[in-house]
Design an enzyme around this catalytic site. Structure first.
Site, PDB file in Angstrom:
ATOM      1  N   CYS A 112      30.988  36.721  47.363  1.00  0.00           N
ATOM      2  CA  CYS A 112      32.560  36.443  47.045  1.00  0.00           C
ATOM      3  C   CYS A 112      33.336  36.849  48.337  1.00  0.00           C
ATOM      4  O   CYS A 112      33.146  37.932  48.662  1.00  0.00           O
ATOM      5  CB  CYS A 112      32.871  36.999  45.836  1.00  0.00           C
ATOM      6  N   HIS A 160      31.929  29.978  39.223  1.00  0.00           N
ATOM      7  CA  HIS A 160      32.351  31.136  39.985  1.00  0.00           C
ATOM      8  C   HIS A 160      33.877  30.966  40.363  1.00  0.00           C
ATOM      9  O   HIS A 160      34.438  32.012  39.988  1.00  0.00           O
ATOM     10  CB  HIS A 160      31.738  31.267  41.258  1.00  0.00           C
ATOM     11  N   GLU A 161      34.537  30.083  40.759  1.00  0.00           N
ATOM     12  CA  GLU A 161      35.932  29.882  41.125  1.00  0.00           C
ATOM     13  C   GLU A 161      36.562  29.609  39.726  1.00  0.00           C
ATOM     14  O   GLU A 161      37.797  30.543  39.583  1.00  0.00           O
ATOM     15  CB  GLU A 161      36.066  28.669  41.974  1.00  0.00           C
TER      16      GLU A 161
HETATM   17 NI    NI Z   1      34.631  34.761  44.390  1.00  0.00          NI
END
Ligand code: NI
Length: 167
Positions: free
Chosen positions: A91, A133-134
């Site tokens: 990330c 994830h986003e």
């Molecule tokens: Ni991220």
């Protein structure tokens, strides 16, 4: 265009929940452009507005190595999910560290584009993982939150070590 500052864990602003976008104006287009430029500069595959301190439901993604397939997802919503997959994730708010996270193998989402048009997008493989994830970021959740307490401690130690080295 401009490069934006990416918030770094454990910045408390990463835990904020983003608000839906209801006006598709020049400001949003500008934000998306700047986020894409920032994403490419950082050599990431996805970036959520929350990470650049804008609490709006906007995500940019490009999973290609050639940076030629930018995706701008506004107000994304999960319609369906199937299967399970575990993969190493990183990330941009946790530079240099990676951890295994379990997610749905495929997802189907709906989202709006910069013109306010609604789309449905089936996602698999890396795109499915990246989208999940986003979308988490928009709800103040990072991949760190998916880890066991032990793995969270290890990840934090590794981050601290990397940061000390960078000083
Ligand atoms: Ni991220």
């Amino acid at each position: 265009m401009a490069l934006l500052n990416i918030l770094q864990f454990p910045d408390p602003r990463l835990k904020l929940v983003a608000a839906p976008i209801d006006t598709f104006d020049q400001e949003i287009t500008e934000l998306a452009k700047n986020m894409l430029e920032t994403l490419y500069e950082a050599q990431g595959v996805g970036l959520a507005a929350i990470q650049v301190n804008v609490q709006k439901r906007l995500i940019v993604i490009d999973i290609t190595e050639t940076q030629k397939a930018p995706l701008v997802l506004i107000n994304p919503k999960l319609l369906a999910q199937e299967g399970k997959v575990e993969s190493d994730e990183g990330c941009l708010s946790f530079p240099g560290v990676y951890a295994k996270v379990r997610r749905s193998k495929t997802v189907e989402i709906e989202f709006y584009d910069l013109l306010g048009k609604k789309h449905v997008l089936p996602c698999e493989d890396l795109l499915a993982i990246c989208v999940q994830h986003e979308m988490d970021h928009l709800n103040g959740i990072t991949f760190y939150d998916h880890l066991s307490p032990l793995k969270q401690t290890l990840l934090r130690k590794k981050l601290d070590k990397l940061r000390r080295k960078a000083l």
